[in-house]
Design a protein around this motif. Structure first.
Motif, short mmCIF file in Angstrom:
data_model
loop_
_atom_site.label_atom_id
_atom_site.label_comp_id
_atom_site.label_asym_id
_atom_site.label_seq_id
_atom_site.Cartn_x
_atom_site.Cartn_y
_atom_site.Cartn_z
N UNK A 1 0.81 -1.22 0.00
CA UNK A 1 0.00 0.00 0.00
C UNK A 1 0.85 1.27 0.00
N UNK A 2 2.03 1.21 -0.62
CA UNK A 2 2.82 2.43 -0.74
C UNK A 2 2.20 3.30 -1.83
N UNK A 3 2.05 4.60 -1.55
CA UNK A 3 1.52 5.47 -2.61
C UNK A 3 2.65 5.85 -3.56
N UNK A 4 2.32 6.59 -4.60
CA UNK A 4 3.31 6.85 -5.65
C UNK A 4 4.50 7.62 -5.12
N UNK A 5 4.22 8.60 -4.27
CA UNK A 5 5.31 9.43 -3.76
C UNK A 5 6.25 8.59 -2.88
N UNK A 6 5.64 7.76 -2.01
CA UNK A 6 6.46 6.90 -1.15
C UNK A 6 7.29 5.93 -1.99
N UNK A 7 6.63 5.35 -2.99
CA UNK A 7 7.35 4.42 -3.87
C UNK A 7 8.54 5.11 -4.51
N UNK A 8 8.31 6.33 -4.99
CA UNK A 8 9.37 7.07 -5.66
C UNK A 8 10.53 7.36 -4.70
N UNK A 9 10.14 7.84 -3.49
CA UNK A 9 11.17 8.29 -2.55
C UNK A 9 11.91 7.11 -1.92
N UNK A 10 11.20 6.02 -1.62
CA UNK A 10 11.82 4.94 -0.87
C UNK A 10 12.36 3.83 -1.76
#
Lengths: 370, 279, 291
Positions: free
Chosen positions: C194-203
């Motif tokens: 359930x990572x959102x797009x921003x989290x996916x991008x950053x992490x």
């Protein structure tokens, strides 16, 4: 008629730096013989094959082929041909050129090259493929091209490096038959490296079991199976692996040795007693087929079943004696034995092997009545 | 799984941003083309006329009717092809040697060659200029070609490629009685074709666009390569004052390489990225 | 060396010999000769007189060199981060299958195949106040054209803009290659977490691109510290040396004033600086660990 030994290895040694990989290997092959090098990976069997091919130098000893010393010759001048494990076909050359390449390098006349390539292609049924590239062929066809490339050289000795390992089960059977036919057709000796004992047993006249940098035993397949030279060979050849258990030699008058297992049960073998007494701790070797499963109390001893492996025509029963010794026995296909059962094991002492303290095998005297 | 599918599509916002960026990329090129299609006289009056018709091919006609640009083009072609062939030959040989032959000092020598990757051109160009002067090599094709042959990247690149070829092939060839040379020439070299293409394209492009060395080595205008020739017209532009003509030269010079790029885009991108990543 | 070793060396000689000869003759020898030269006063006719550290002492107090060095670093400090950010953004936007993305990729890379002389020709007539594209646009908007190439505060910036336009292709492709190497299943795992797009991008995306980013920054720093052609052709280092980089200074010292010893000393200093800066970047980029 004197049969000239085709290949002779005399005290061949090979080391990579401090690591010895071949330690004084000697071997003699008959003309036209098919020999298998059987051993686990890392045993040195492939190194030995590469030494014969000239892909590895020797650090000591001699390699002779047809009476000629070849260990200092370049690979192309040795009169050997090799079929590689991954075939090693030249990807940019057509099948025809793959087969002709070695002959061209050897300066064979053009017409002769064409004739030999065509002959081999016909025999191997790859004639329609002659102008294709290896990438356009199936695995089986590539295998045949690799064999063809060896045949056209008309070598004195074929070297086959795990020739069946890259084929699926059905193709493996067919290729096995093909190799057997090939062997009948050409006048040359064969050495095949394999880790698959079924392959070695079915194809080879003799098997050389290689382990721990040296040849452990050389002999016809059945002899290796029936009279293993030592514990290691006994356990490596045959499936499931032979049961080996420590035993105590019992005093007795008979010529044959009687021994007692750890749980106290007695086994009367047909192994000559001579030379065993006082030598030190012995081990017994029992194939699963000579350990029959019966009802509890009805056999030589009782054991608790730990695992049952149903193979259809027979059932393997992995059991443990009262002293904790594991023993694998055999039952009929329709066995009802289950894990946890207490069963009886009837040990056929006549088929038992004994191993001396140094690991060397002692085998039952052939039954004269059989 | 909306998020996953989204990652495979350009969002409208991204598309808008990319379009603006693309406009910034293309506008200078279109401006150049537009200028090249105007008569010099009209541009003298006002270069703003380049936005509108009438357009003319007179500048291109002038180039075709006789201009040093053709000579420069030929020089560039000879130098770039010579460099490319030389690099391919030398690096294939050396790459094979380092990848496959056993000889004393091999590892140390390879490291010694790799160290050359860290040497910037400006650190060697002055003594090299003197060296070439001593041998009378300036204003000659060998003088323009030789420095490009001493680049270690190709050796590294080819050695890596040779290492990737299964050794079983060498062994099969040895059992087939092939000599070292036959093995190299007939068995392994034909298999390096993809690497040759990549290295060849990379070398050709680098040589074609090289500026500093030809600038100081080729001082006679009939020995100019295209880059140096264009630089000289650029600096003398005030005297010739043919803006349209100058821009036509630029377009004319850019066309061959852009056509090559259009044809071999994959190899060129792969070669340049591979060369960069190898460092 | 034993007989076997000699035989092997002899066998290898025809393969590696030709390259090594050229390599030593045309790269290693000039490199060492350049070092020697920097301790001499030398003229273009081969005359050399030993001068000890004179050249190095001179450059330490040469205001022109100081200005050039300042220009070079100022320029690199602007160009490298901007170029890295732009190309990373482009790569992220264009890491998609399909024709549109492919066309954009081809377009953004295309300037990289052109030579520096063509680039400067193009940009000169975008930027000059009397005939440039920008001047025409400015004038059409009723404003006074800006003399980008001859304004002391803008000349270096103009060189930087042209360079960025020229150089975006390669770093973009490196970032794209880096993105391609991130296994797809990580993104699927992140989506299941359930990572959102921003989290996916950053992490996930950004940390995975770390190696590529270090590579891009190192390569671009080394390249931009050697700025030469764009400055020479667009502004000739002017006005008043405001856009003269070190390599242009070396070129002028060697080939217009023919002070080869001094030019060599300048080249050595720049070589060491480039080496030091890129090594520092390499250490900073590889030793720092995620918490």
């Amino acid at each position: 008629m004197v049969t000239l030994a085709s290949l002779e290895l005399i005290e061949v040694r090979k080391a990579y730096g401090a690591a010895t990989v071949l330690d004084g290997v000697s071997l003699s092959m008959q003309a036209g013989e098919f020999l298998a090098f059987l051993g686990p990976s890392g045993s040195g069997k492939s190194t030995l094959l590469r030494v014969i091919a000239g892909l590895e130098t020797v650090d000591g000893g001699e390699v002779r082929l047809g009476g000629r010393r070849i260990d200092q010759l370049p690979p192309g001048d040795r009169g050997v041909a090799m079929v590689f494990q991954h075939y090693a076909l030249y990807p940019h050359m057509s099948v025809r050129d793959n087969m002709a390449f070695g002959l061209r390098n050897a300066g064979v006349a053009k017409g002769e090259i064409g004739r030999r390539v065509l002959d081999a292609a016909r025999v191997l049924e790859i004639e329609p493929e002659l102008d294709r590239k290896p990438a356009q062929l199936s695995g089986g066809q590539r295998q045949r091209v690799a064999i063809g490339r060896a045949i056209v050289k008309q070598p004195q000795l074929f070297l086959l490096d795990e020739p069946l390992s890259n084929l699926d089960a059905a193709l493996r059977m067919r290729t096995r038959v093909q190799l057997a036919e090939l062997r009948n057709r050409v006048d040359a000796a064969f050495i095949m490296v394999t880790h698959d004992q079924a392959e070695a047993m079915t194809l080879a006249d003799r098997v050389a079991v290689i382990h721990d940098r040296r040849i452990q035993q050389v002999g016809p397949p059945m002899e290796i199976y029936a009279r293993p030279a030592n514990v290691w060979v006994a356990r490596f050849v045959g499936s499931p692996a032979m049961n080996v258990a420590p035993v105590e030699l019992l005093d007795g008058e008979s010529d044959s040795a009687s021994v007692r297992l750890g749980d106290g049960s007695q086994v009367d073998t047909r192994v000559p007693r001579a030379g065993l007494a006082g030598a030190g701790p012995l081990q017994i070797g029992l194939r699963a087929e000579s350990v029959r499963v019966t009802g509890a109390g009805a056999g030589t001893t009782d054991a608790r079943v730990e695992l049952v492996e149903r193979l259809g025509d027979r059932t393997l029963v992995y059991a443990r004696l009262s002293d904790g010794q594991a023993l694998t026995g055999e039952d009929r296909g329709a066995s009802r034995v289950q894990a946890g059962d207490i069963v009886g094991l009837r040990i056929e002492g006549a088929a038992a092997h004994l191993f001396a303290p140094d690991g060397s095998g002692r085998h039952p005297v052939e039954s004269t009545t059989a | 799984m909306k998020g996953l599918a989204d990652r495979h599509r350009l969002s409208p916002l991204a598309l808008a941003g990319l379009s603006v960026a693309a406009l910034v990329m293309v506008a200078p090129l279109l401006w150049t083309v537009a200028l090249s299609l105007k008569s010099n006289a009209e541009l003298m009056r006002d270069s703003g006329t380049a936005f509108f018709a009438p357009y003319t091919l007179e500048n291109y006609r002038a180039i075709l009717q006789g201009s040093q640009v053709f000579g420069w083009l030929l020089n560039s072609l000879i130098v770039s092809l010579g460099t490319t062939l030389g690099v391919l030959a030398l690096c294939s040989l050396a790459g094979y040697g380092f990848a496959r032959l056993e000889f004393p000092g091999r590892r140390a020598l390879f490291v010694f060659v790799l160290l050359g990757l860290a040497v910037p051109e400006q650190a060697v160009i002055l003594p090299r200029h003197q060296l070439f002067a001593d041998f009378g090599l300036h204003n000659s094709y060998p003088g323009l070609i030789l420095p490009g042959l001493a680049a270690p990247f190709g050796v590294f690149f080819m050695a890596q490629y040779f290492r990737g070829i299964p050794r079983e092939l060498d062994e099969a060839a040895l059992l087939d009685g092939a000599s070292r040379w036959t093995l190299f020439w007939k068995v392994l070299l034909p298999l390096t074709w993809p690497a040759q293409a990549t290295l060849g394209v990379f070398t050709f492009l680098a040589s074609w666009n090289d500026y500093w060395w030809p600038l100081i080595s080729a001082t006679r205008s009939d020995r100019f390569t295209l880059t140096v020739g264009l630089a000289s017209s650029q600096m003398n532009y005030a005297q010739t004052s043919g803006l349209g003509y100058l821009m036509a030269q630029a377009v004319f010079a850019a066309l061959p390489i852009l056509i090559v790029y259009a044809l071999f885009q994959k190899q060129i991108v792969g070669a340049m990225a591979g060369a960069a990543a190898a460092r | 060396m034993n007989a076997q070793g000699r035989r092997n060396l002899l066998q290898a000689a025809p393969f590696i010999g030709p390259f090594l000869l050229l390599y030593v003759g045309l790269l290693i020898y000039p490199l060492l000769d350049g070092l020697t030269l920097s301790f001499h006063r030398a003229d273009p006719f081969g005359g050399r007189a030993f001068a000890g550290l004179e050249n190095y002492a001179r450059l330490a107090s040469d205001p022109v060199f100081g200005q050039a060095l300042g220009n070079t670093f100022k320029y690199a400090v602007v160009v490298v981060p901007v170029l890295t950010a732009i190309t990373l953004a482009l790569a992220l936007a264009l890491n998609k299958p399909g024709r549109t993305a492919s066309v954009f990729r081809g377009l953004f890379f295309s300037s990289a195949v052109l030579s520096v002389t063509i680039i400067t020709l193009i940009w000169r007539f975008v930027l000059t106040p009397d005939a440039g594209l920008l001047a025409e646009v400015w004038e059409a908007a009723g404003r006074e054209p800006v003399p980008f190439l001859s304004h002391p505060d803008l000349a270096l910036l103009a060189v930087a803009v042209a360079t960025i336009w020229w150089s975006i292709g390669l770093p973009m492709m490196l970032f794209l290659a880096g993105l391609q190497q991130i296994p797809e299943d990580i993104f699927e795992a992140a989506a299941l977490d359930r990572a959102n797009r921003w989290t996916t991008f950053r992490r996930i995306t950004l940390p995975s691109l770390r190696r590529t980013a270090v590579l891009v920054v190192m390569l671009q720093t080394a390249a931009q510290l050697q700025l030469f052609g764009q400055a020479q052709l667009l502004t000739a280092g002017g006005p008043g040396g405001a856009s003269r980089p070190v390599v242009l200074f070396i070129y002028e010292t060697a080939f217009t004033r023919w002070e080869l010893g001094y030019a060599s000393a300048l080249a050595q200093v720049l070589f060491v600086l480039i080496l030091a800066v890129t090594l520092l970047q390499f250490r900073a980029g590889t030793s720092r660990r995620e918490p």
